[in-house]
Design a protein around this motif. Structure first.
Motif, mmCIF file in Angstrom:
data_model
loop_
_atom_site.group_PDB
_atom_site.id
_atom_site.type_symbol
_atom_site.label_atom_id
_atom_site.label_comp_id
_atom_site.label_asym_id
_atom_site.label_seq_id
_atom_site.Cartn_x
_atom_site.Cartn_y
_atom_site.Cartn_z
ATOM 1 N N PHE A 172 0.829 -1.215 0.000
ATOM 2 C CA PHE A 172 0.000 0.000 0.000
ATOM 3 C C PHE A 172 0.859 1.259 0.000
ATOM 4 O O PHE A 172 0.514 2.267 -0.627
ATOM 5 C CB PHE A 172 -0.914 -0.036 1.229
ATOM 6 N N LEU A 173 2.001 1.220 0.693
ATOM 7 C CA LEU A 173 2.861 2.394 0.785
ATOM 8 C C LEU A 173 3.719 2.584 -0.467
ATOM 9 O O LEU A 173 4.374 3.626 -0.600
ATOM 10 C CB LEU A 173 3.738 2.304 2.030
ATOM 11 N N ASN A 174 3.724 1.635 -1.364
ATOM 12 C CA ASN A 174 4.259 1.850 -2.714
ATOM 13 C C ASN A 174 3.178 2.388 -3.635
ATOM 14 O O ASN A 174 3.413 3.287 -4.443
ATOM 15 C CB ASN A 174 4.823 0.548 -3.288
ATOM 16 N N ASP A 175 1.977 1.843 -3.494
ATOM 17 C CA ASP A 175 0.878 2.213 -4.386
ATOM 18 C C ASP A 175 0.421 3.660 -4.181
ATOM 19 O O ASP A 175 -0.185 4.243 -5.093
ATOM 20 C CB ASP A 175 -0.316 1.283 -4.161
ATOM 21 N N THR A 176 0.700 4.227 -3.017
ATOM 22 C CA THR A 176 0.217 5.584 -2.711
ATOM 23 C C THR A 176 1.292 6.652 -2.872
ATOM 24 O O THR A 176 1.099 7.796 -2.457
ATOM 25 C CB THR A 176 -0.342 5.637 -1.283
ATOM 26 N N MET A 177 2.421 6.304 -3.454
ATOM 27 C CA MET A 177 3.468 7.293 -3.706
ATOM 28 C C MET A 177 2.952 8.393 -4.646
ATOM 29 O O MET A 177 2.124 8.132 -5.507
ATOM 30 C CB MET A 177 4.675 6.603 -4.340
ATOM 31 N N PRO A 178 3.470 9.659 -4.492
ATOM 32 C CA PRO A 178 4.456 10.111 -3.506
ATOM 33 C C PRO A 178 3.829 10.683 -2.233
ATOM 34 O O PRO A 178 4.543 11.093 -1.336
ATOM 35 C CB PRO A 178 5.189 11.215 -4.280
ATOM 36 N N TYR A 179 2.479 10.737 -2.168
ATOM 37 C CA TYR A 179 1.811 11.411 -1.043
ATOM 38 C C TYR A 179 1.406 10.383 0.005
ATOM 39 O O TYR A 179 0.221 10.091 0.193
ATOM 40 C CB TYR A 179 0.606 12.207 -1.543
ATOM 41 N N ASN A 180 2.411 9.814 0.683
ATOM 42 C CA ASN A 180 2.116 8.761 1.656
ATOM 43 C C ASN A 180 2.827 8.955 2.986
ATOM 44 O O ASN A 180 2.839 8.055 3.814
ATOM 45 C CB ASN A 180 2.480 7.394 1.066
ATOM 46 N N LEU A 181 3.433 10.116 3.221
ATOM 47 C CA LEU A 181 4.069 10.371 4.512
ATOM 48 C C LEU A 181 3.003 10.737 5.548
ATOM 49 O O LEU A 181 1.982 11.348 5.236
ATOM 50 C CB LEU A 181 5.099 11.487 4.381
ATOM 51 N N TYR A 182 3.259 10.372 6.813
ATOM 52 C CA TYR A 182 2.260 10.511 7.878
ATOM 53 C C TYR A 182 0.898 9.975 7.417
ATOM 54 O O TYR A 182 -0.104 10.703 7.400
ATOM 55 C CB TYR A 182 2.119 11.971 8.313
ATOM 56 N N PRO A 183 0.792 8.708 7.034
ATOM 57 C CA PRO A 183 -0.523 8.157 6.673
ATOM 58 C C PRO A 183 -1.475 8.214 7.865
ATOM 59 O O PRO A 183 -1.047 8.162 9.020
ATOM 60 C CB PRO A 183 -0.201 6.717 6.281
ATOM 61 N N PHE A 184 -2.761 8.329 7.585
ATOM 62 C CA PHE A 184 -3.781 8.329 8.637
ATOM 63 C C PHE A 184 -4.043 6.883 9.043
ATOM 64 O O PHE A 184 -4.318 6.027 8.193
ATOM 65 C CB PHE A 184 -5.081 8.950 8.143
ATOM 66 N N VAL A 185 -3.983 6.592 10.348
ATOM 67 C CA VAL A 185 -4.169 5.234 10.857
ATOM 68 C C VAL A 185 -5.055 5.289 12.100
ATOM 69 O O VAL A 185 -4.803 6.083 13.013
ATOM 70 C CB VAL A 185 -2.820 4.569 11.218
ATOM 71 N N ASP A 190 -13.315 -3.512 15.619
ATOM 72 C CA ASP A 190 -13.117 -4.946 15.417
ATOM 73 C C ASP A 190 -11.659 -5.357 15.549
ATOM 74 O O ASP A 190 -11.317 -6.532 15.354
ATOM 75 C CB ASP A 190 -13.680 -5.390 14.061
ATOM 76 N N GLY A 191 -10.770 -4.400 15.862
ATOM 77 C CA GLY A 191 -9.370 -4.704 16.052
ATOM 78 C C GLY A 191 -8.513 -4.550 14.817
ATOM 79 O O GLY A 191 -7.280 -4.647 14.901
ATOM 80 N N HIS A 192 -9.128 -4.304 13.654
ATOM 81 C CA HIS A 192 -8.353 -4.031 12.452
ATOM 82 C C HIS A 192 -7.970 -2.547 12.409
ATOM 83 O O HIS A 192 -8.382 -1.759 13.275
ATOM 84 C CB HIS A 192 -9.146 -4.418 11.208
ATOM 85 N N LEU A 193 -7.201 -2.164 11.400
ATOM 86 C CA LEU A 193 -6.767 -0.787 11.229
ATOM 87 C C LEU A 193 -7.378 -0.180 9.975
ATOM 88 O O LEU A 193 -7.429 -0.839 8.921
ATOM 89 C CB LEU A 193 -5.240 -0.705 11.116
ATOM 90 N N PHE A 194 -7.818 1.064 10.063
ATOM 91 C CA PHE A 194 -8.111 1.878 8.884
ATOM 92 C C PHE A 194 -6.829 2.621 8.532
ATOM 93 O O PHE A 194 -6.227 3.275 9.390
ATOM 94 C CB PHE A 194 -9.224 2.877 9.183
ATOM 95 N N ILE A 195 -6.379 2.513 7.288
ATOM 96 C CA ILE A 195 -5.151 3.168 6.840
ATOM 97 C C ILE A 195 -5.447 3.937 5.566
ATOM 98 O O ILE A 195 -6.049 3.400 4.621
ATOM 99 C CB ILE A 195 -4.017 2.154 6.601
ATOM 100 N N PHE A 196 -5.027 5.207 5.534
ATOM 101 C CA PHE A 196 -5.310 6.107 4.397
ATOM 102 C C PHE A 196 -4.039 6.842 4.015
ATOM 103 O O PHE A 196 -3.286 7.313 4.873
ATOM 104 C CB PHE A 196 -6.384 7.119 4.798
#
Length: 510
Positions: A172-185, A190-196
């Motif tokens: 995911f952090l390759n697919d969202t280049m170049p705007y992927n610094l400080y991703p929202f988490v 349910d114990g999973h993570l939302f990542i944006f």
């Protein structure tokens, strides 16, 4: 807004340590706060009772780092930047881990593990506190840059304390280049993570390293650094079975000093079978906004500007002085409150905001010139402001709470005493009582890592003097550690009281 106090160091990072203290962290550079040797401080402990600060020693450069709390209450600072040479005497912080255990006698200091503690250099990583009581550390770059590049991208995550699996790749952090610094988490119920990052988001199972669900792209501009927007996990409420919804607001359309800040917000209901983004206004165009929970569960948006992109020396301008409040519980066309007390202080790059236990919001920072310059057009700001929300002016008195336990376990029922003063007429019942648990989070670069608000089940005694409250039923709703217990009567909050939520002794910990 009320001006009171000075931070001593530029407030690049800030976190509420307890009911009385805030940790403020800057990178290694000139600051007002200095030691007897003439060396500038890069970190201070700010006293909310006296509006004074105590300089703290740091040996490593904390530039653009991240942070969160372990279950035992220790603050962890992760990563940082380059060595700062002869003047500022700071060692590289790329792989540093720093521990700080809050105290009340002004004796506590940082403990630093200077290098090799993380598996990778991490500049602009994100930290999220996990239900197990440790920290999830994701992304970043191997060195400083205006925007991420393939050769410096760190497409992975790891944990602190380290888990046996070590560093784990994340495509995911390759697919969202170049705007992927400080991703929202955000940890979900349910114990999973939302990542944006950028436009993209997913629900992720960090225990098994797999994507649970890929979500639709968010319309509009990229929202991640340096086209920086802000994100919130909206309050979790047992009345709707803790259904999770995400709100993301603002950003910029390109890396240009005259780029127009975005004036939209997107909201997505992760409880839907087929979640979709619902777009809304942001009232004002705003880049680098800070979104924080108010004591009543609404969201205050402050700071930021209307032109440019995140960074130093002319990249952003045209500050936004007017705060707005978002009420997620209202219909779409009724959610925004405007006309609030504004400021005349530009709060742009490297600004912060934190909700306080007394119901106010602490606002500091702005350092968009390098090196710091107190006389620039948009100077390095050391002044502190306090924002008082409308609920502090609704009544002459507020609910009072007492006999709040210091430590509770998940699912535990406990009693507190409640004094509603003259908020209700004698012999009548209050219109509405709500109980919430607020975690202010680690504030930096429009991020509020691990910030969350959970409403709690409760029962009011017939004489309206005792509240029986159920602690969060599981750690995925409120990861272990400190929060501030707040009682609301018809929207008027008590002062928050610090409570530690911990696993039962029989629970399996890492």
């Amino acid at each position: 807004m009320e001006q009171m106090g000075r931070t001593g160091v530029a407030a690049m990072h800030a976190v509420l340590l307890n009911e009385h203290k805030i940790m403020v962290i800057d990178k290694a550079e000139w600051n007002e706060a200095q030691f007897d040797s003439g060396q500038s401080a890069f970190s201070v402990e700010y006293d909310l009772d006296t509006n004074t600060y105590r300089p703290l020693h740091l040996d490593t450069n904390t530039f653009c780092s991240a942070g969160g709390f372990l279950a035992n209450g220790s603050l962890i600072s992760t990563g940082g930047g380059e060595r700062r040479g002869r003047t500022w005497k700071a060692e590289p912080g790329w792989q540093s881990i720093r521990h700080y255990t809050p105290c009340f006698d002004n004796s506590c200091e940082w403990t630093e593990y200077k290098t090799g503690r993380m598996t990778q250099n991490r500049w602009y990583p994100t930290v999220e506190q996990l239900p197990e009581g440790d920290l999830f550390i994701i992304g970043g770059s191997t060195k400083g840059a205006a925007v991420n590049r393939d050769e410096i991208n760190v497409p992975s995550y790891e944990f602190w304390p380290p888990r046996p699996e070590g560093e784990i790749h994340m495509q995911f952090l390759n697919d969202t280049m170049p705007y992927n610094l400080y991703p929202f988490v955000f940890v979900l119920p349910d114990g999973h993570l939302f990542i944006f990052a950028s436009h993209q988001s997913m629900i992720f199972d960090y225990k098994n390293n797999k994507i649970v669900k890929t979500l639709p792209d968010m319309p509009g501009v990229p929202r991640s650094y340096p086209l920086t927007g802000g994100a919130m996990l909206l309050p979790l409420d047992p009345d709707n079975d803790y259904n999770p919804e995400i709100l993301i607001c603002g950003g910029s359309d390109r890396m240009n000093k005259d780029a127009r800040a975005d004036d939209t917000c997107g909201r997505i209901n992760l409880g839907d079978e087929n979640p979709q983004w619902e777009m809304d206004t942001f009232v004002h165009p705003r880049l680098m906004p800070d979104g924080v929970f108010l004591a009543d569960g609404t969201v205050l948006w402050v700071n930021g500007c209307q032109r440019g992109w995140a960074g130093y020396n002319g990249r952003n301008h045209d500050p936004t002085f007017d705060p707005v409040i978002y009420d997620a519980a209202k219909p779409k066309d009724q959610r925004w409150t405007t006309g609030l007390a504004s400021t005349d202080i530009a709060r742009m790059y490297h600004s912060v905001a934190l909700p306080l236990p007394d119901g106010r919001v602490w606002i500091a920072g702005s350092n968009n010139v390098d090196p710091p310059d107190p006389v620039a057009k948009y100077p390095t700001e050391f002044r502190v402001e306090y924002f008082s929300p409308p609920y502090l002016f609704k009544t002459a008195t507020r609910p009072l709470v007492s006999h709040v336990p210091r430590i509770v376990s998940y699912g535990q029922s406990f009693d507190i005493l409640l004094n509603l003063n003259d908020l209700i007429a004698a012999g009548s019942e209050p219109k509405s009582i709500k109980v919430g648990l607020l975690r202010p989070g680690f504030s930096t670069h429009s991020m509020h890592m691990s910030q969350r608000y959970v409403f709690l089940r409760h029962t009011l005694s017939t004489d309206s003097q005792t509240l029986t409250i159920q602690a969060p039923p599981k750690a995925s709703l409120f990861p272990p550690g400190a929060g501030f217990l707040i009682v609301l009567c018809d929207g008027v909050p008590s002062k928050g009281v610090e409570v530690f939520v911990e696993h039962n002794p029989s629970d399996l910990l890492i």
